[in-house]
Structure formats: C-alpha cells, structure tokens
Motif scaffolding. Structure first.
Motif, short mmCIF file in Angstrom:
data_model
loop_
_atom_site.label_atom_id
_atom_site.label_comp_id
_atom_site.label_asym_id
_atom_site.label_seq_id
_atom_site.Cartn_x
_atom_site.Cartn_y
_atom_site.Cartn_z
N VAL A 76 0.64 -0.95 -0.18
CA VAL A 76 -0.14 0.38 -0.26
C VAL A 76 0.63 0.78 0.05
O VAL A 76 1.58 1.33 1.22
CB VAL A 76 -0.82 0.04 1.20
CG1 VAL A 76 -2.11 1.14 0.96
CG2 VAL A 76 -2.13 -1.52 0.76
N PRO A 77 0.62 2.40 -0.87
CA PRO A 77 1.31 3.30 -0.84
C PRO A 77 1.45 4.10 0.05
O PRO A 77 0.32 4.27 0.98
CB PRO A 77 1.19 3.88 -2.42
CG PRO A 77 -0.13 3.69 -2.52
CD PRO A 77 -0.25 2.16 -2.20
N ARG A 78 2.69 5.10 0.22
CA ARG A 78 1.32 6.31 1.44
C ARG A 78 1.41 7.04 1.28
O ARG A 78 2.10 8.14 0.03
CB ARG A 78 3.24 6.74 1.61
CG ARG A 78 3.41 7.84 2.84
CD ARG A 78 4.24 8.52 3.76
NE ARG A 78 4.05 9.59 4.76
CZ ARG A 78 4.23 9.33 6.20
NH1 ARG A 78 3.39 7.97 6.06
NH2 ARG A 78 4.02 10.26 6.38
N LEU A 79 -0.08 8.08 1.47
CA LEU A 79 -0.78 8.84 1.32
C LEU A 79 -1.05 10.19 2.06
O LEU A 79 -1.68 10.68 1.43
CB LEU A 79 -2.88 7.96 0.62
CG LEU A 79 -2.35 6.94 0.59
CD1 LEU A 79 -3.73 5.94 0.36
CD2 LEU A 79 -2.00 7.25 -1.46
N GLN B 253 -4.77 4.77 -7.46
CA GLN B 253 -5.70 3.63 -8.87
C GLN B 253 -4.24 3.29 -9.58
O GLN B 253 -4.38 2.02 -10.21
CB GLN B 253 -6.29 4.25 -9.46
CG GLN B 253 -7.29 4.90 -8.81
CD GLN B 253 -8.70 5.61 -9.79
OE1 GLN B 253 -8.24 6.23 -10.50
NE2 GLN B 253 -9.93 6.06 -9.02
N ASN B 254 -2.96 3.93 -9.74
CA ASN B 254 -1.97 3.74 -10.62
C ASN B 254 -1.43 2.61 -9.44
O ASN B 254 -0.79 1.35 -10.46
CB ASN B 254 -0.63 5.18 -10.26
CG ASN B 254 -1.37 5.89 -10.85
OD1 ASN B 254 -2.05 5.62 -11.77
ND2 ASN B 254 -0.83 7.10 -11.25
N PRO C 285 -3.94 -7.91 -1.10
CA PRO C 285 -4.27 -8.72 -2.22
C PRO C 285 -4.84 -7.13 -2.72
O PRO C 285 -4.94 -5.99 -2.31
CB PRO C 285 -5.81 -9.32 -2.08
CG PRO C 285 -5.14 -9.24 -1.14
CD PRO C 285 -4.65 -8.03 0.14
N ILE C 286 -4.88 -6.91 -4.43
CA ILE C 286 -4.76 -6.06 -5.48
C ILE C 286 -6.41 -6.90 -6.22
O ILE C 286 -5.55 -8.03 -6.67
CB ILE C 286 -3.69 -5.81 -6.51
CG1 ILE C 286 -2.74 -5.08 -5.59
CG2 ILE C 286 -4.15 -4.93 -7.41
CD1 ILE C 286 -1.43 -5.16 -6.59
N PRO C 287 -7.02 -6.44 -6.67
CA PRO C 287 -7.55 -4.32 -5.58
C PRO C 287 -8.28 -5.19 -4.73
O PRO C 287 -8.87 -6.12 -4.06
CB PRO C 287 -8.37 -4.09 -6.72
CG PRO C 287 -8.94 -5.55 -7.64
CD PRO C 287 -8.34 -7.17 -7.73
N SER C 288 -7.86 -4.10 -3.95
CA SER C 288 -8.81 -4.04 -2.38
C SER C 288 -8.74 -2.43 -2.07
O SER C 288 -7.81 -1.52 -2.48
CB SER C 288 -7.06 -4.68 -1.23
OG SER C 288 -6.13 -4.64 -1.42
#
Length: 243
Positions: free
Chosen positions: A112-115, A128-129, A161-164
């Motif tokens: 999960v990317p940092r947001l 989304q990317n 998991p992708i997508p989640s």
C-alpha cells in the motif's frame, strides 16, 4: 475315385492345421503389435481445482502424463491450484497422452503506498496507479489543512491483495480556529485563504469612498482573533465599486 476319398479323409486335418497356423500367427501378432490391434484408450479424468501434485498423481494413475503449463494470478484460487487442463476431462484418449495443466500463482499482492499528507484527489490517483481502489473516506477535525489525508487503513507499506480498498481519514480542519486578519490583502487572495481554512467567505461589500487600491480588504467580520468554527461565514468590506 481313390484320390477323392483320400482328400475327404485328409480335409479335417488340413482345416485344423490351417486354423492352428492362423491362431499362432494372431497370438504372435498381438504380442508384437498389441497397440495397433487392441485400442488402449481411457477416459481422461478432470483434475481442475486440484493441487498440481495431486492432479499429476491422479492423471498418472489413469495412464496419462500431466505436465505444468502456464502460471497466472487468480483472485480466489490458492497458489498451485489447477485452473485449466488441455485436453479437457471426460474425453476418451490413448493412455500416455500428455495433459497440459494451467496453474494459479495465487492472489496478486502489492504494498500500500503512502498517502498521508496528500489531498483526497491525489491519494485516489496514487491508489489507482498502484492497483488499489479508494474505500470509505471519513472526515475528522485536525490542525492539518482541510481535505488532507491524516490517516489510512490499511497502513502504508503493508502487503495487500490487488485490487482491495483503502480507507482514508481526511482533515475537516480544526474544531475551532482563531479568525485570521486578512485586511490589506486583495479580495481574491483573502477569499482563497479563508476557503482553505474551511471558512465561508460571502460576496464582498464594496466601499466606493476608499482611496485604497480596488478590491483591497478594508474590514472583516468576524474580527481577527475571534474563535470561529469551520464553515462559519465571513463578510469582507473591499475598496471599489460593485461590478
């Protein structure tokens, strides 16, 4: 007449000898070329849904050769599960036929990317990317700028998991803030600043008697330093005439 009688007496022996020769020839031919005379077909079992090792074992017991084919990610099939087989199960095929087995690589996963610190729109684009989707978005008072991501679930850096979906908590601004002093600023600049704080600047009140540059903020209500809640209306008096 004697030779005809002799032929009649020898005929059973000749027929027996010929029959014995043919039987012996047939036995030898069957031993030498059994596959070309007696078909060795069997019904191919269906092994989709089994683990690869179990599928190969079952095919071998039925007289077939299973071999691993392509691997691909699958949302629900555990890693190593047979997704497809070629030829398909149920067909009558010669024993020894090779069966290609497509196998699951399991669920595709990513970090999960940092947001934290991004705006909601920026965070959605980053998700989304990375293959994720935006989940619920909650608002919570904080000292961070309004609309900024201040928390997320699951945490950045965890493997999912992708997508989640990733749930965000964004700042609704402070529960209360001191009214800033925007006098002396231009009205457009003051309006944008107040909106970023979560306040509601109303249409300006024009003062045509002022000698200040047009659209300069002359006065404000509420006054600077007054505690106000997010969304509170703000009225500004500005120099100039109403357009």
């Amino acid at each position: 007449m004697n030779w005809r009688g002799n032929v009649r007496r020898l005929l059973p022996y000749l027929v027996g000898a010929a029959g014995g020769f043919m039987l012996g020839y047939l036995i030898v031919f069957l031993f030498v070329f059994p596959g070309s005379v007696v078909p060795d077909d069997a019904r191919l079992p269906s092994v989709t849904g089994l683990h690869l090792d179990d599928a190969i074992r079952r095919l071998r017991m039925a007289g077939f050769d299973g071999e691993q084919g392509e691997e691909r990610y699958h949302a629900s099939a555990p890693q190593g599960t047979v997704l497809e087989q070629q030829p398909q199960g149920g067909e009558m095929l010669p024993r020894g036929t090779r069966v290609a087995l497509s196998v699951s690589k399991g669920q595709l996963e990513a970090q999960v990317p940092r947001l934290i610190g991004l705006s909601r729109r920026q965070a959605q684009t980053v998700l989304q990317n990375a293959g994720f989707v935006l989940g619920d978005v909650l608002a919570q008072p904080s000292n961070s700028p309004r609309g900024e991501v201040i928390a997320m679930t699951p945490l950045s850096g965890t493997t999912q998991p992708i997508p989640s979906a990733v749930q965000l908590t964004v700042s609704s601004g402070p529960a209360e803030l001191d009214m800033p002093d925007v006098t002396g600023q231009s009205y457009p600049q003051a309006r944008v600043f107040l909106e970023q704080l979560g306040l509601d600047p109303r249409p300006p009140v024009f003062d045509s008697t002022s000698f200040m540059p047009e659209y300069t903020v002359l006065a404000q209500s509420p006054l600077p330093g007054v505690a106000v809640a997010p969304g509170s209306p703000v009225t500004l008096r500005v120099a100039g005439r109403m357009p």
